[in-house]
Design a protein around this motif. Sequence first.
Motif, PDB file in Angstrom:
ATOM      1  N   MET A 283       0.855  -1.246  -0.074  1.00 49.15           N
ATOM      2  CA  MET A 283      -0.028  -0.066   0.016  1.00 49.15           C
ATOM      3  C   MET A 283       1.015   1.307  -0.128  1.00 49.15           C
ATOM      4  N   ILE A 284       0.409   2.224  -0.671  1.00 44.79           N
ATOM      5  CA  ILE A 284       1.316   3.685  -1.049  1.00 44.79           C
ATOM      6  C   ILE A 284       0.721   4.602  -0.122  1.00 44.79           C
ATOM      7  N   ARG A 285       1.826   5.166   0.463  1.00 39.39           N
ATOM      8  CA  ARG A 285       1.054   6.283   1.507  1.00 39.39           C
ATOM      9  C   ARG A 285       2.279   7.391   1.259  1.00 39.39           C
ATOM     10  N   ILE A 286       1.566   8.568   1.550  1.00 38.70           N
ATOM     11  CA  ILE A 286       2.511   9.826   1.364  1.00 38.70           C
ATOM     12  C   ILE A 286       2.678  10.506   2.559  1.00 38.70           C
TER      13      ILE A 286
ATOM     14  N   ASP B 176      16.782   9.806   5.924  1.00 32.30           N
ATOM     15  CA  ASP B 176      16.301   8.871   5.227  1.00 32.30           C
ATOM     16  C   ASP B 176      16.046   9.332   3.594  1.00 32.30           C
ATOM     17  N   VAL B 177      15.221  10.422   3.478  1.00 32.10           N
ATOM     18  CA  VAL B 177      14.662  10.864   2.188  1.00 32.10           C
ATOM     19  C   VAL B 177      16.129  11.357   1.515  1.00 32.10           C
ATOM     20  N   CYS B 178      16.982  12.117   2.354  1.00 24.99           N
ATOM     21  CA  CYS B 178      18.055  12.380   1.464  1.00 24.99           C
ATOM     22  C   CYS B 178      19.133  11.420   1.123  1.00 24.99           C
ATOM     23  N   LYS B 179      19.144  10.288   1.738  1.00 20.29           N
ATOM     24  CA  LYS B 179      19.890   9.073   1.457  1.00 20.29           C
ATOM     25  C   LYS B 179      19.275   8.273   0.098  1.00 20.29           C
ATOM     26  N   LEU B 180      18.080   8.645  -0.178  1.00 27.56           N
ATOM     27  CA  LEU B 180      17.566   7.829  -1.419  1.00 27.56           C
ATOM     28  C   LEU B 180      18.165   8.382  -2.729  1.00 27.56           C
ATOM     29  N   THR B 181      18.351   7.330  -3.384  1.00 26.96           N
ATOM     30  CA  THR B 181      18.965   7.465  -4.941  1.00 26.96           C
ATOM     31  C   THR B 181      18.438   6.664  -5.966  1.00 26.96           C
TER      32      THR B 181
ATOM     33  N   ASN C  62       4.075  -0.053   2.097  1.00 30.15           N
ATOM     34  CA  ASN C  62       4.058  -1.165   3.161  1.00 30.15           C
ATOM     35  C   ASN C  62       4.862  -0.519   4.368  1.00 30.15           C
ATOM     36  N   ASN C  63       4.857   0.756   4.657  1.00 31.46           N
ATOM     37  CA  ASN C  63       5.466   1.503   5.664  1.00 31.46           C
ATOM     38  C   ASN C  63       7.106   1.584   5.255  1.00 31.46           C
ATOM     39  N   VAL C  64       7.675   1.251   4.440  1.00 35.94           N
ATOM     40  CA  VAL C  64       9.331   0.951   3.997  1.00 35.94           C
ATOM     41  C   VAL C  64       9.067   2.615   2.734  1.00 35.94           C
ATOM     42  N   LEU C  65      10.177   3.437   3.264  1.00 35.00           N
ATOM     43  CA  LEU C  65      10.432   4.649   2.572  1.00 35.00           C
ATOM     44  C   LEU C  65      11.087   4.195   1.140  1.00 35.00           C
ATOM     45  N   ILE C  66      10.341   4.417   0.094  1.00 32.18           N
ATOM     46  CA  ILE C  66      10.739   3.951  -1.245  1.00 32.18           C
ATOM     47  C   ILE C  66      11.092   5.143  -2.213  1.00 32.18           C
TER      48      ILE C  66
ATOM     49  N   MET D 191      10.838  10.677  -7.751  1.00 29.74           N
ATOM     50  CA  MET D 191      11.974   9.572  -7.634  1.00 29.74           C
ATOM     51  C   MET D 191      11.722   8.374  -6.769  1.00 29.74           C
ATOM     52  N   VAL D 192      11.845   7.409  -7.364  1.00 27.29           N
ATOM     53  CA  VAL D 192      11.753   6.160  -6.586  1.00 27.29           C
ATOM     54  C   VAL D 192      13.191   5.375  -6.472  1.00 27.29           C
ATOM     55  N   ASP D 193      13.606   5.150  -5.353  1.00 25.93           N
ATOM     56  CA  ASP D 193      14.749   4.911  -5.080  1.00 25.93           C
ATOM     57  C   ASP D 193      15.198   3.592  -5.760  1.00 25.93           C
ATOM     58  N   ASP D 194      16.556   3.343  -6.260  1.00 25.74           N
ATOM     59  CA  ASP D 194      16.939   2.464  -7.171  1.00 25.74           C
ATOM     60  C   ASP D 194      16.498   0.994  -6.585  1.00 25.74           C
ATOM     61  N   ARG D 195      16.527   0.974  -5.519  1.00 24.37           N
ATOM     62  CA  ARG D 195      16.323  -0.521  -4.816  1.00 24.37           C
ATOM     63  C   ARG D 195      14.906  -1.125  -5.068  1.00 24.37           C
ATOM     64  N   PHE D 196      14.097   0.037  -5.237  1.00 25.71           N
ATOM     65  CA  PHE D 196      12.447  -0.379  -5.388  1.00 25.71           C
ATOM     66  C   PHE D 196      11.887  -0.046  -7.003  1.00 25.71           C
ATOM     67  N   GLN D 197      12.999   0.263  -8.054  1.00 30.25           N
ATOM     68  CA  GLN D 197      12.575   0.565  -9.175  1.00 30.25           C
ATOM     69  C   GLN D 197      12.398  -0.923  -9.968  1.00 30.25           C
TER      70      GLN D 197
END
Length: 149
Positions: free
Chosen positions: A1-4, A14-19, A57-61, A82-88
């Motif tokens: 489930m997506i949540r904003i 954590d948001v700043c570490k996304l890539t 699902n409560n994981v920052l993506i 953007m969506v982090d590379d791990r979740f693309q």
Amino acid sequence: MIRIKAVDAQNILDVCKLTTNQDGIGTAIEGHPCCNAISIAEAKYYPEMHPNAIYHNNVLIGFFMYQRAENQADTATICRFMVDDRFQQKGLEEKAFEHILRGLKIQGVKKVVLTIDNANENAKNLSLSFGFHFTGKTDYGKHYYELKL
């Protein structure tokens, strides 16, 4: 489930570490001009900018930021998505984007504008799949796309 969720003191680092880099190195470390940290800093000085974290699902993506001026409340410009590379490549970009558009519509937005780097084929394809169309406007290598909600 997506949540904003708005970027706040609990999730900012954590948001700043996304890539989106496949090597996992954050865009801020590489000096990328459109990293999440710079976007968040920009929002501090421009109150019409709204930085948000994207969770699945409560994981920052991912992260997105939109601009919505009070005198044009029916229009929102998505400046960053953007969506982090791990979740693309898992269908999460589409789910997140759909959720964002639905949320903007609920807020009363009638038109969404996107600025996309002309070389970013993935972003162009995603926006076109949602019905966005190229407006013909370009500015500093960015192409403008629009969708009526």
